[in-house]
Scaffold this motif. Structure first.
Motif, PDB file in Angstrom:
ATOM      1  N   GLY B  90       0.820  -1.210   0.000  1.00 28.56           N
ATOM      2  CA  GLY B  90       0.000   0.000   0.000  1.00 28.56           C
ATOM      3  C   GLY B  90       0.850   1.255   0.000  1.00 28.56           C
ATOM      4  N   TYR B  91       1.932   1.226   0.755  1.00 27.35           N
ATOM      5  CA  TYR B  91       2.840   2.378   0.820  1.00 27.35           C
ATOM      6  C   TYR B  91       3.444   2.664  -0.563  1.00 27.35           C
ATOM      7  CZ  TYR B  91       6.740   5.329   2.200  1.00 27.35           C
ATOM      8  OH  TYR B  91       7.622   6.373   2.298  1.00 27.35           O
ATOM      9  N   LEU B  92       3.808   1.583  -1.263  1.00 28.47           N
ATOM     10  CA  LEU B  92       4.357   1.752  -2.624  1.00 28.47           C
ATOM     11  C   LEU B  92       3.329   2.393  -3.558  1.00 28.47           C
ATOM     12  CD1 LEU B  92       6.437  -1.398  -3.665  1.00 28.47           C
ATOM     13  CD2 LEU B  92       7.232   0.874  -3.052  1.00 28.47           C
ATOM     14  N   ILE B  93       2.083   1.912  -3.444  1.00 27.80           N
ATOM     15  CA  ILE B  93       1.028   2.470  -4.310  1.00 27.80           C
ATOM     16  C   ILE B  93       0.838   3.958  -4.013  1.00 27.80           C
ATOM     17  CG2 ILE B  93      -1.411   2.292  -5.012  1.00 27.80           C
ATOM     18  CD1 ILE B  93       0.189  -0.192  -5.713  1.00 27.80           C
ATOM     19  N   LEU B  94       0.882   4.310  -2.739  1.00 34.24           N
ATOM     20  CA  LEU B  94       0.707   5.720  -2.361  1.00 34.24           C
ATOM     21  C   LEU B  94       1.805   6.602  -2.951  1.00 34.24           C
ATOM     22  CD1 LEU B  94      -0.391   5.397   1.393  1.00 34.24           C
ATOM     23  CD2 LEU B  94      -1.791   6.113  -0.544  1.00 34.24           C
ATOM     24  N   GLN B  95       2.992   6.035  -3.082  1.00 31.17           N
ATOM     25  CA  GLN B  95       4.112   6.812  -3.625  1.00 31.17           C
ATOM     26  C   GLN B  95       3.940   7.087  -5.120  1.00 31.17           C
ATOM     27  OE1 GLN B  95       6.342   8.073  -1.395  1.00 31.17           O
ATOM     28  NE2 GLN B  95       4.909   7.007  -0.056  1.00 31.17           N
ATOM     29  N   VAL B  96       3.303   6.170  -5.818  1.00 30.10           N
ATOM     30  CA  VAL B  96       3.226   6.329  -7.288  1.00 30.10           C
ATOM     31  C   VAL B  96       1.861   6.819  -7.764  1.00 30.10           C
ATOM     32  CG1 VAL B  96       4.966   4.548  -7.683  1.00 30.10           C
ATOM     33  CG2 VAL B  96       2.557   3.911  -7.700  1.00 30.10           C
ATOM     34  N   SER B 109      -4.744  -2.968 -12.763  1.00 30.28           N
ATOM     35  CA  SER B 109      -4.155  -4.270 -13.090  1.00 30.28           C
ATOM     36  C   SER B 109      -2.633  -4.253 -12.908  1.00 30.28           C
ATOM     37  CB  SER B 109      -4.514  -4.631 -14.537  1.00 30.28           C
ATOM     38  OG  SER B 109      -3.908  -5.835 -14.887  1.00 30.28           O
ATOM     39  N   VAL B 110      -1.985  -3.239 -13.478  1.00 30.91           N
ATOM     40  CA  VAL B 110      -0.516  -3.160 -13.380  1.00 30.91           C
ATOM     41  C   VAL B 110      -0.087  -2.985 -11.922  1.00 30.91           C
ATOM     42  CG1 VAL B 110       1.502  -1.774 -14.013  1.00 30.91           C
ATOM     43  CG2 VAL B 110      -0.231  -2.297 -15.718  1.00 30.91           C
ATOM     44  N   LEU B 111      -0.785  -2.108 -11.213  1.00 29.91           N
ATOM     45  CA  LEU B 111      -0.406  -1.878  -9.810  1.00 29.91           C
ATOM     46  C   LEU B 111      -0.709  -3.100  -8.935  1.00 29.91           C
ATOM     47  CD1 LEU B 111      -1.373   1.867  -9.227  1.00 29.91           C
ATOM     48  CD2 LEU B 111       0.877   0.880  -9.648  1.00 29.91           C
ATOM     49  N   THR B 112      -1.697  -3.897  -9.340  1.00 25.98           N
ATOM     50  CA  THR B 112      -1.959  -5.150  -8.612  1.00 25.98           C
ATOM     51  C   THR B 112      -0.767  -6.086  -8.737  1.00 25.98           C
ATOM     52  OG1 THR B 112      -4.351  -4.992  -8.927  1.00 25.98           O
ATOM     53  CG2 THR B 112      -3.475  -7.179  -8.490  1.00 25.98           C
ATOM     54  N   PHE B 113      -0.212  -6.149  -9.943  1.00 29.02           N
ATOM     55  CA  PHE B 113       0.983  -6.976 -10.155  1.00 29.02           C
ATOM     56  C   PHE B 113       2.122  -6.502  -9.249  1.00 29.02           C
ATOM     57  CE2 PHE B 113       5.035  -7.670 -12.347  1.00 29.02           C
ATOM     58  CZ  PHE B 113       4.993  -9.048 -12.523  1.00 29.02           C
ATOM     59  N   VAL B 114       2.343  -5.185  -9.250  1.00 30.22           N
ATOM     60  CA  VAL B 114       3.436  -4.612  -8.434  1.00 30.22           C
ATOM     61  C   VAL B 114       3.169  -4.844  -6.942  1.00 30.22           C
ATOM     62  CG1 VAL B 114       4.594  -2.454  -7.803  1.00 30.22           C
ATOM     63  CG2 VAL B 114       3.952  -2.871 -10.178  1.00 30.22           C
ATOM     64  N   ALA B 115       1.921  -4.593  -6.530  1.00 26.34           N
ATOM     65  CA  ALA B 115       1.594  -4.717  -5.110  1.00 26.34           C
ATOM     66  C   ALA B 115       1.717  -6.158  -4.636  1.00 26.34           C
ATOM     67  CB  ALA B 115       0.164  -4.213  -4.870  1.00 26.34           C
ATOM     68  N   THR B 116       1.310  -7.113  -5.471  1.00 31.93           N
ATOM     69  CA  THR B 116       1.418  -8.524  -5.075  1.00 31.93           C
ATOM     70  C   THR B 116       2.878  -8.913  -4.889  1.00 31.93           C
ATOM     71  OG1 THR B 116      -0.549  -8.960  -6.405  1.00 31.93           O
ATOM     72  CG2 THR B 116       0.670 -10.869  -5.638  1.00 31.93           C
ATOM     73  N   LEU B 117       3.721  -8.479  -5.808  1.00 37.54           N
ATOM     74  CA  LEU B 117       5.147  -8.802  -5.684  1.00 37.54           C
ATOM     75  C   LEU B 117       5.751  -8.121  -4.450  1.00 37.54           C
ATOM     76  CD1 LEU B 117       6.625  -8.781  -9.304  1.00 37.54           C
ATOM     77  CD2 LEU B 117       6.036 -10.719  -7.865  1.00 37.54           C
ATOM     78  N   ALA B 118       5.358  -6.866  -4.222  1.00 36.85           N
ATOM     79  CA  ALA B 118       5.887  -6.146  -3.057  1.00 36.85           C
ATOM     80  C   ALA B 118       5.475  -6.849  -1.765  1.00 36.85           C
ATOM     81  CB  ALA B 118       5.363  -4.704  -3.066  1.00 36.85           C
ATOM     82  N   ALA B 119       4.213  -7.233  -1.675  1.00 36.24           N
ATOM     83  CA  ALA B 119       3.744  -7.945  -0.487  1.00 36.24           C
ATOM     84  C   ALA B 119       4.465  -9.281  -0.345  1.00 36.24           C
ATOM     85  CB  ALA B 119       2.234  -8.163  -0.566  1.00 36.24           C
ATOM     86  N   ALA B 120       4.694  -9.941  -1.483  1.00 38.23           N
ATOM     87  CA  ALA B 120       5.360 -11.245  -1.455  1.00 38.23           C
ATOM     88  C   ALA B 120       6.789 -11.131  -0.943  1.00 38.23           C
ATOM     89  CB  ALA B 120       5.353 -11.862  -2.849  1.00 38.23           C
ATOM     90  N   VAL B 121       7.484 -10.049  -1.346  1.00 42.69           N
ATOM     91  CA  VAL B 121       8.866  -9.841  -0.875  1.00 42.69           C
ATOM     92  C   VAL B 121       8.880  -9.752   0.646  1.00 42.69           C
ATOM     93  CG1 VAL B 121      10.754  -8.166  -0.809  1.00 42.69           C
ATOM     94  CG2 VAL B 121       9.713  -8.757  -2.979  1.00 42.69           C
TER      95      VAL B 121
END
Lengths: 294, 190
Positions: B90-96, B109-121
């Motif tokens: 969520g923090y990453l999404i807020l930044q972009v 859709s694109v941000l879901t991909f990014v957010a899922t990977l970020a959460a996974a990390v």
């Protein structure tokens, strides 16, 4: 005014700090979190059960295939499978009696077939991103479920074992879970349906974490794809003996040990395909003792 | 933001995420629907509301997910991995979010991909750190953390695909959310 605005921020910060602490707290201090999850589950479970039932309804080739098959001719087939398991289980029992005669003379032999009853338990909670993970069931100690009770599907196919129970729900670990210890079993030829289990090849199957099992067999023994693997382990409850673990799906040479073959066993059913399982619950628990329970 | 609306939709997606999505499973990979809601809320809500929603959704996910297995007998319900992972996403999404077209489904859709990977990390990192404790818990990083992360890559792609119809549905509900920023309500597939 600023204190009113800062209140939600302070609450958020407090919850965040607590969450961080919990995330890294040793497992020994987190016994109570299961209780919180169970309380949360009381609200969630009926809806999850509905979701799982819908998923099974939309996957007829998976979840409800056996349920639909339980009519007419298919019912007879299932009965035959059940009786075959009971026959194999009896053979195994005879072999155990022969091997452990002295010890068994001191153990009360009960007819467990009459004391174990199947109890339908719906899968309420699961982790779809980890197919072999523990699942929650909607039956608990109020229904007579206890730790180590086994879960089956289609009457003879072993699915898992109960690892945690509270009053209204329980948690079942699939046999394919990586934490399941190696299981003693026997391989029976697919081309010999009347082969007694005591003539089967002794093996020790280990879950690989991908939903299959691996074991090693002396190359001198003939193992073919399609052969049936049945449980024959004294550390499992007696109601689990001779249950089908799966079928042999691959036999290949072991490069590190030329005298042995590697055998891959695949279960017929996996938990992510099912919306419910049958728990085999001991009706006479307590009075019959825990002798056969592992 | 209306928290009642968030609560109802989050509950529905949480139930689907822990039961129904098995029907969408392909080779042990299933989408994560709640992360689409996370992205949507982070695009439109105020910062504190968005981060609170992420933390709440993550905590609920931690409690709704079946427990981890312990060696021998017993289980462990671990609170934190999803919560902190979702918060980081969520923090990453807020930044972009000021740099993207918020009302487009493709963005979600694109941000879901990014957010899922970020959460996974974050989740994988927490499991790896905890596995150093040697407390007999089977963390979902088997057979290796890299393999686990690659599997999350599949989840991210799948979730991004599901985010196309789900994101469109969420964008259609924007009027009832009463986001304070006062964004337009038009839904656009491009």
């Amino acid at each position: 005014m600023s204190s009113i605005n800062s209140r939600p921020r302070n609450l958020f910060t407090t919850v965040l700090i607590i969450t961080f602490v919990l995330a890294f707290m040793p497992a020994g201090w987190l016994g109570w979190t299961g209780d919180v999850a169970r309380v949360f589950g009381i609200v969630l479970n009926p809806f999850q059960q509905f979701g799982n039932s819908m998923a099974a309804f939309l996957q007829p080739e998976r979840g409800i295939a056996v349920r639909r098959a339980a009519t007419g001719e298919r019912q007879l087939l299932q009965d035959a499978q059940n009786f075959e398991r009971l026959w194999q289980e009896a053979r195994l029992r005879i072999e155990q009696l022969e091997e452990q005669l002295e010890q068994l003379q001191r153990i009360q032999i009960e007819d467990f077939r009459g004391s174990v009853v199947p109890l339908t338990a719906h899968i309420t909670g699961r982790n779809p991103r980890h197919a072999e993970a523990i699942v929650r069931l909607n039956r608990g100690s109020r229904s007579g479920v206890e730790v180590n009770d086994i879960a089956v599907y289609g009457g003879v196919h072993l699915i898992g074992r109960v690892v945690n129970v509270d009053a209204v729900q329980s948690e079942m670990r699939p046999i394919t879970h990586p934490d399941t210890p190696p299981i003693a079993a026997r391989i029976l030829g697919a081309d010999r349906p009347d082969q007694p289990i005591d003539e089967g090849i002794r093996i020790l199957v280990e879950p690989r974490g991908d939903g299959t099992f691996r074991c090693e067999v002396e190359r001198i023994n003939t193992v073919n794809e399609g052969d049936i693997v049945r449980l024959a382990a004294t550390d499992w409850p007696r109601s689990a003996q001779a249950m089908v673990i799966g079928t042999v799906t691959e036999v290949r040479p072991n490069d590190r040990n030329p005298l042995k073959n590697i055998v891959i066993v695949t279960p017929r059913f996996r938990t992510f395909e099912l919306s419910f399982v049958n728990l085999l619950v001991d009706r006479h628990r307590g009075s019959a003792g825990e002798g056969g329970r592992g | 933001m209306r928290w009642l609306v968030f609560g109802i939709i989050a509950f529905m997606l949480l139930v689907l995420d822990t039961s129904f999505v098995t029907v969408m499973q392909v080779r042990n990979v299933a989408p994560m629907l709640s992360i689409v809601l996370l992205v949507y809320v982070c695009l439109f809500a105020s910062r504190l509301s968005a981060l609170t929603a992420c933390l709440t959704l993550g905590l609920a996910m931690d409690l709704a997910t079946p427990p981890l297995s312990m060696q021998g007998e017993g289980t462990l319900t671990l609170i934190g991995p999803h919560a902190i992972g979702f918060l980081f996403a969520g923090y990453l999404i807020l930044q972009v979010r000021t740099m993207v077209f918020r009302q487009r489904v493709i963005t979600i859709s694109v941000l879901t991909f990014v957010a899922t990977l970020a959460a996974a990390v974050v989740m994988t990192a927490i499991y790896v750190v905890r596995s150093w404790y040697g407390d007999g818990v089977n963390y979902p990083t088997q057979p290796s953390a890299m393999w686990s992360f690659l599997r999350w890559g599949g989840v991210a792609i799948y979730s991004a695909l599901i985010a196309l119809p789900l994101g469109w549905m969420l964008l259609s509900t924007t009027p009832i959310w009463h986001f304070s920023a006062g964004h337009a309500h038009r839904t656009n597939w491009r």
